[in-house]
Design an enzyme around this catalytic site. Structure first.
Site, short mmCIF file in Angstrom:
data_model
loop_
_atom_site.label_atom_id
_atom_site.label_comp_id
_atom_site.label_asym_id
_atom_site.label_seq_id
_atom_site.Cartn_x
_atom_site.Cartn_y
_atom_site.Cartn_z
CG HIS A 171 -2.10 -0.90 1.03
ND1 HIS A 171 -3.12 -0.67 0.26
CD2 HIS A 171 -2.26 -2.25 1.65
CE1 HIS A 171 -4.03 -1.80 0.40
NE2 HIS A 171 -3.53 -2.64 1.11
CG ASP A 201 -8.68 3.15 -8.26
OD1 ASP A 201 -10.10 3.08 -7.94
OD2 ASP A 201 -8.53 2.29 -9.03
#
Length: 304
Positions: A171, A201
């Protein structure tokens, strides 16, 4: 619901100074009347202009107001008794200390308030607008554009292959990619435009069009810019983009525009990925454009 802090922030500097001066005059006049009648306990009201000055203009201005108030208090003492004795001097010094402490507390509170307000409006990861603040500012832009008869371009996009970055590199790598994309986005839009992270996203841009006919060129430039930012991270991540032209004559709501842009984006993801589709509400944008990255480059060159 009435919000004192928002009301104070909405005042122009001139209006705020007028409020301060009027308050000082009223409090000084009341203090003089009370002193003349042997009442000596209205100095507490001098706290109000200090709080207003500190909130609106900062600690230094507030201390300047405090010194002016001490001078007014001293003048009131002199007019009432003809001289300043030791007890009056001590009281004035104590007042100045109280005023300074009050200004310091309000100043620290204002700093914390501004910090919390900023955090509430910004995405913690990228520093750009969060979804709620993007929608708030976008609504204001739509209302202004309708009044001024300007057109807007709403762009909605998400990343292709982003999950693989998190899965393969962790991440932290995904976070750095989002931050890089956000930094590039800030350079692609103007200061009056909106750029926000809608979650995960997914991102959105709302910008004013100088000429409606440039919508295709502007959308292509945005896609190329974001694609270049993603390529610079070294990961195989692209973006799929849907865009809608909102004409000033059209009464479509922000919710409707975002829904259309979102549908166009998912159409790109289903068909090709790494492209964009542009649609509008009137000629020449009554036909959707679906382009691959190679076609985007050619289109951008032909419209330049």
């Amino acid at each position: 619901m009435f919000s004192p802090e928002e009301w104070l922030d909405s005042l122009t500097p001139v209006a705020a100074w007028r409020l301060l001066i009027l308050g000082l005059i009223c409090i000084a006049s009341s203090n003089w009347l009370f002193q003349a009648n042997g009442i000596n306990n209205v100095g507490l009201f001098y706290m109000l202009p200090i709080c207003v000055a500190c909130w609106r203009f900062g600690f230094k201005i507030a201390m300047g107001i405090a010194v002016a108030e001490i001078a007014l208090s001293a003048a009131t003492f002199l007019s009432a008794s003809g001289h300043l004795d030791t007890s009056a001097m001590v009281e004035l010094v104590m007042q100045l200390i109280k005023f300074g402490c009050t200004a310091a507390v309000v100043s620290r509170f204002r700093q914390g308030f501004d910090r919390e307000r900023l955090l509430a409006r910004r995405d913690w990861m990228t520093g750009i607008l969060n979804r709620h603040e993007f929608q708030r500012q976008a609504e204001a832009m739509l209302a202004s554009a309708t009044t001024r008869h300007h057109s807007l371009l709403l762009v909605y996009f998400d990343l292709d292959g982003f999950k693989a970055v998190n899965d393969q590199f962790g991440h932290h790598a995904g976070d750095r990619l989002l931050q890089c994309l956000a930094e590039k986005g800030k350079s692609l839009i103007g200061p009056a435009d909106c750029f926000g992270r809608m979650g995960g996203d997914e991102f959105a841009v709302l910008m004013e069009l100088t000429k409606t006919e440039r919508a295709l060129e502007v959308t292509a430039q945005l896609h190329l810019g974001f694609t270049a930012a993603l390529e610079s991270t070294g990961h195989r991540v692209t973006c799929s983009m849907g865009a809608v032209v909102a004409l000033s004559s059209n009464d479509a709501s922000l919710h409707e525009l975002m829904r259309q842009a979102d549908q166009l984006m998912y159409a790109v993801k289903r068909d090709t990925k790494a492209g964009f589709r542009l649609a509008g509400h009137a000629p020449p944008f009554d036909v959707d454009f679906l382009l691959s990255p190679r076609q985007q480059t050619c289109s951008h060159q032909s419209h330049g």
